[in-house]
Write an enzyme that holds these catalytic residues in place. Structure first.
Site, short mmCIF file in Angstrom:
data_model
loop_
_atom_site.label_atom_id
_atom_site.label_comp_id
_atom_site.label_asym_id
_atom_site.label_seq_id
_atom_site.Cartn_x
_atom_site.Cartn_y
_atom_site.Cartn_z
N SER A 138 0.86 -1.20 0.10
CA SER A 138 -0.05 -0.03 0.08
C SER A 138 0.72 1.32 0.01
CB SER A 138 -0.87 0.00 1.16
OG SER A 138 -1.32 1.16 1.66
N TYR A 151 -2.27 -1.75 10.65
CA TYR A 151 -2.45 -1.71 9.08
C TYR A 151 -1.03 -1.34 8.54
CZ TYR A 151 -4.01 -1.50 4.17
OH TYR A 151 -4.01 -1.65 2.94
#
Ligand SMILES: NC(=O)c1ccc[n+]([C@@H]2O[C@H](COP(=O)([O-])OP(=O)(O)OC[C@H]3O[C@@H](n4cnc5c(N)ncnc54)[C@H](OP(=O)(O)O)[C@@H]3O)[C@@H](O)[C@H]2O)c1
Length: 262
Positions: A138, A151
């Site tokens: 990401s 995360y």
């Protein structure tokens, strides 16, 4: 044609990958949690494309997930040539308030399971002098994100792990790519209840576009794919801006605004 194993294919980026590989004529092993959705996907892909599609339904954050997949691959006598480690989700909010059970599940899925899957499939790829591994990171792989602490830490692991493997695997024929998307229009934001945050209001990419950018680079064995100019700029900013400023920007970008009602 190659055998491609993709995790998390019942929606979003994984679904778009499954369709892209089917269009290109690769045989598929689709691994996700929802058996009904997987069966429908298998039937759709086999009807519309000239490919063989196998499915494995299991919760990939569970301890025995890797065994289930290995057993199925042994039973079918399939050697995987291309792995797309994609399944993932988010649990957002101030760390003091977030659900620890979900965060530990996320660590299991993004870190433990993804690592075990590479460990399990890599020896055969090396033996065959060919393999492609794409791990989905990401833009958060580069930015330690307040209100998304666990995360972004798991995605930083993915990037570091993949980059290190790249260095180890030179001259083996196996290439490792990290895909670092930014905000993408999938079920991801809604599941994490951040669909109304500024992050998901601007420069949001379609999953098909993300995959269109990633597919050729993966097949060429490129180390990194950051799809979209805006996401490339974000990553550049993460390298030059001080952490304190990055923290302030990230908190604003992640803040979920209530939906306006008349
Ligand atoms: N969308 C974004 O803005 C964005 C940005 C950067 C990175 N990413 C990354 O992109 C990847 C794909 O996400 P997406 O955006 O396509 O989200 P998505 O639409 O929610 O798709 C995620 C897929 O992973 C599956 N999955 C989640 N947990 C699982 C588990 N424990 N076991 C088996 N399957 C599981 C989901 O199945 P269920 O529906 O059954 O949960 C679904 O098929 C993730 O790694 C995510 O972190 C997404």
């Amino acid at each position: 044609m190659s055998n491609v194993l993709i995790t998390g294919t019942t929606s979003g980026i994984g679904k778009a990958f499954a369709e892209k590989f089917a269009q290109k004529g690769h045989n598929l092993i689709l691994v996700s949690r929802n058996a009904e959705k997987l069966q429908a996907q298998q039937s759709y892909l086999q009807t519309h494309f000239d490919v063989n599609v196998k499915i494995v339904a299991c919760d990939l954050s569970a301890e025995n997930a890797i065994m289930e997949i290995q057993n199925k691959l042994n039973e079918w006598q399939i050697a995987v040539d291309i792995l797309i480690n994609n399944a993932g989700f988010n649990e957002c909010g101030a760390f003091v308030d977030t659900d620890l059970t979900k965060e530990l599940e996320m660590i299991n899925l993004h870190i433990s399971f993804a690592t075990k899957l590479v460990k399990s499939l890599l020896p055969n790829m090396i033996k065959n002098h060919y393999g492609r591994i794409l791990n989905v990171g990401s833009t958060g792989s580069y930015i330690a994100s307040p209100t998304d602490a666990v995360y972004s830490a798991t995605k930083a692991y993915i990037l570091s792990f993949s980059n290190a493997l790249c260095g180890e695997l030179t001259k083996t024929g196996v290439k490792v790519t990290t895909l670092c998307p930014g905000a993408t229009k999938t079920e991801f934001a809604q599941k994490a209840n951040i669909q109304n945050s500024p992050l998901f209001k601007f420069a949001v990419m379609k999953p098909e576009k993300v995959v269109k950018k990633a597919y050729p680079k993966l097949m060429k064995g490129k180390r990194l794919v950051i799809p979209g100019v805006y996401n490339k700029m974000l990553v550049l900013c993460s390298k030059i801006l001080p952490v304190r400023l990055l923290n302030k920007i990230t908190i604003r970008m992640m803040k979920n605004k209530p939906i306006k009602t008349k």
